[in-house]
Design an enzyme around this catalytic site. Structure first.
Site: not given
Ligand code: FRU
Length: 496
Positions: A44-45, A47, A63, A167-168, A222
């Site tokens: 799975l891909l 962000d 990701q 996060r992020d 996010e």
């Molecule tokens: C957004 C998210 C981010 C997190 C990532 C985890 O899609 O939930 O907030 O860092 O995906 O994969």
């Protein structure tokens, strides 16, 4: 197949050759693999991450959960490009290593300093009671594309008053200082951004919240990004938990931006409107970078959290959008495909003419991968395009001048997706003349209306043989100027 925790929280390096072979076989047989979008080799891909221009190339990460089409132990995958159109597959970039990232390395951004690409990310951990712990960390990539993660987090935890949904990180330079914003959830379950400051990218001090004029707007923010376009500051984010308002916020979660001013003294981003970035079904967590010529380029995840897709059964999920250039006109964000996309164009088919209360099949337009441009004028009624048509299948994009709407309808686009959130999306448009730039790939459609005033980004899962293109005009006269280019694919298997 039931995905237990043990199956979801595995490292890429635990994958056996037999497992990888099986995954590749499944993916290879998938009829929905994309031809010109970045997609995972398997797994799975989600962000886009760390998007940056470094050492003469665009570097982009995403990701990645390697083992299947579900969210689990997240890694960073790397692709790179000279021109934003042809992407080279560089494989795994970063895997979780340390105890504080035992449950994945989450999203973040890249910034170049002293000839190094700094990659900031969130380290995600679950304790024995499955409570989340988040800290912010970074790695550096050097000229040889060697990536080294720092062992010690730079921000070990969220400040008091906020949950571990923290996060992020987005890092940028403003005047002579570096700033970081991190997506956060207040203990009262409202979303916000936390602001940090640093002189050297290594030592960070918390400045409290980056205040906005939207105190109560979803429960968690996010993937923030902040940048300048056409002399204005833009703050982009993906707030979770917005209720639909009119035609907007129709998806499970949505992304948008504030256009305004970043006040570095008051730590306030001033803007009184949030604009949704995409009117389609599948768009989330976009991220931007600046091209060497100054363009601000956006790439988004063509997918949504908490949503399953038909290709999941083939052991891969999701892709990224094509890169888009951002502009601001009349205080509104415009997105158009980067100009380099024309390099993909092959031979062209055209049709110019009028229709009245009829449908017309454009035989030489049939295909599953192409770019189509259409200018149309609708007298008074409904007229537009039917794409990927076949037995009982069609994806509609049309202008309805009686209701002043541009409508995307995927009700009969093939295997249904997320139908609880509806199968029609629309935006308001009072013109009776519109232009469409449509990018069709094996299992997606991206539609740029009026030079990027509106965008609809959408996955579709039709049958392979549903390839038709039709024009229609219901109870009205409509004229069309339409061109369709086939898209050339790369002969190098490592390149898109
Ligand atoms: C957004 C998210 C981010 C997190 C990532 C985890 O899609 O939930 O907030 O860092 O995906 O994969």
């Amino acid at each position: 197949m039931e995905w237990t925790r043990d199956m979801r929280y595995r490292h890429y390096h635990e994958m056996t050759d037999t497992e990888e072979k099986k995954l590749l076989e499944k993916v290879h047989k998938s009829i929905w693999r994309q031809q010109f979008h970045i997609q995972p080799p398997y797994g799975l891909l989600n962000d886009p991450n760390g998007f940056a221009f470094y050492q003469g190339k665009y570097h982009l990460f995403y990701q990645w959960f390697p083992f299947g089409p579900v969210h689990g132990m997240k890694h960073w995958y790397h692709v790179e490009s000279n021109d934003l159109v042809h992407w080279e597959d560089k494989g795994l970039a970063m895997a979780p290593e340390y105890n504080h990232e035992s449950h994945g390395i989450f999203s973040g951004t890249g910034i170049v300093k002293d000839e190094l690409l700094y990659l900031f990310y969130t380290a995600n951990k679950r304790d024995e009671n499955w409570n989340r712990e988040s800290c912010q960390s970074f790695a550096v990539m050097n000229k040889d594309e060697k990536i080294i993660k720092q062992e010690k987090p730079i921000i070990p935890k969220q400040p008091d008053g906020y949950t571990a949904n923290f996060r992020d990180p987005k890092v940028w330079q403003h005047k002579d200082k570096f700033y970081m914003i991190v997506g956060a959830e207040r203990e009262n379950h409202t979303g916000c951004l936390l602001l940090y400051q640093s002189d050297d990218l290594l030592d960070w001090s918390c400045q409290g919240e980056l205040k906005t004029d939207y105190e109560q707007f979803g429960y968690m923010w996010e993937c923030p990004d902040i940048f300048q376009v056409d002399g204005k500051d833009v703050l982009m984010l993906s707030p979770q938990g917005l209720e639909p308002v009119g035609d907007t916020y129709q998806n499970v979660h949505n992304s948008g931006c504030f256009i305004g001013h970043f006040d570095d003294e008051k730590h306030h981003f001033k803007s009184d409107t949030f604009q949704e970035l995409d009117a389609g079904f599948d768009f989330y967590a976009p991220q931007t970078t600046q091209a060497p010529d100054g363009r601000q380029i956006l790439i988004g995840w063509m997918g949504l959290p908490d949503t399953s897709y038909p290709a999941d059964k083939d052991m891969w999920a999701n892709c990224l959008t094509i890169p888009r250039e951002l502009r601001i006109k009349n205080n509104k964000i415009y997105q158009s495909p980067v100009k380099e996309m024309v390099e993909k164009r092959g031979s062209v088919a055209e049709w110019h003419g009028k229709l009245n209360g009829k449908e017309r099949t454009l035989d030489d337009f049939s295909d599953t991968v192409y770019e189509l441009n259409c200018d149309m004028t609708v007298e008074d009624g409904i007229a537009g395009l039917k794409l990927r048509t076949g037995k009982e299948e069609e994806t509609l994009i049309y202008l309805d001048t009686k209701r002043n709407k541009i409508v995307l309808d995927r009700t009969n686009s093939g295997i249904p997706i997320a139908v609880d959130y509806g199968t029609v999306r629309q935006v308001t448009c009072t013109d009776n003349n519109i232009s469409l730039r449509v990018f069709v790939d094996t299992s997606s459609v991206e539609i740029f209306v009026n030079e990027g005033e509106f965008v609809f980004t959408t996955r579709i899962f039709p049958k392979e043989e549903s390839k038709g293109v039709k024009l229609f005009a219901e109870n009205t006269t409509a004229s069309f100027d339409i061109k369709r280019w086939e898209y050339l694919s790369s002969s190098n298997p490592k390149m898109l």
